[in-house]
Design a protein around this motif. Structure first.
Motif: not given
Length: 192
Positions: A153-155, A157-161, A185-186, A191-192
């Motif tokens: 999810g973090r990967e 979200a970073s790509t979308v941003e 997205l935030t 999320r950890r």
């Protein structure tokens, strides 16, 4: 009483909305539900019964928190009451209209590849069976999935941003409002 889907949540919360005799939608009604300072706000059909200086709704229709309003209008017969003495209205028409709206939202969102959708269904079936037969193993599997989901999810979200898409575009792709898309997205990034 509103309708929601797990996927779209409050971005597309549906309800039976009121329509006045002139075809307009009334302004929200504030209801005093106790001795506190909070006043409940609603636009549901039942609040527009003509009492306490409120307008009287002539018809009802499906409506959604995203702003969508159903084209079909359903007459309200204020003389009909259920067993508890409350006004009775068959809400199946407005709910069906809202369900069609949700199907359209789904069709405009990014489709999942069929292999992924199938895998998710099979995983759900296996985890349901595991939860019933071996709940500790199910909890261990859920923990592993949470770690996997957090990382991926973090990967994503970073790509979308990094793609610098507008929040409206992201929201439409996810079937959410722009505000909900930003919040999702935030949340995913944190999320950890």
């Amino acid at each position: 009483m509103g309708w929601q889907t797990e996927e779209f949540g409050s971005s597309h919360e549906g309800m039976v909305g009121a329509v006045l005799a002139d075809g307009s939608e009334p302004k929200p009604v504030f209801l005093d539900i106790g001795s506190g300072s909070h006043m409940h706000r609603t636009t549901e059909w039942w609040a527009y019964d003509g009492k306490l200086s409120r307008p009287r709704a002539d018809k009802a229709r499906g409506s959604c928190s995203c702003g969508w309003r159903g084209a079909n209008l359903y007459p309200i017969d204020w003389t009909q009451r259920d067993g508890d003495g409350l006004h009775d209205l068959d809400t199946s028409g407005p709910r069906d209209d809202w369900a069609q709206h949700i199907a359209e939202v789904e069709s405009r969102s990014v489709p999942l590849p069929s292999e992924v959708e199938d895998l998710l269904h099979r995983l759900e079936d296996q985890l349901d069976a595991l939860a019933a037969g071996a709940p500790l193993a199910a909890l261990k599997a859920v923990a592993a999935l949470e770690r996997l989901v957090g990382r991926i999810g973090r990967e994503a979200a970073s790509t979308v941003e990094a793609d610098e898409l507008s929040w409206e575009t992201i929201g439409r792709a996810l079937g959410l409002t722009a505000k909900e898309a930003r919040s999702r997205l935030t949340h995913v990034k944190l999320r950890r």
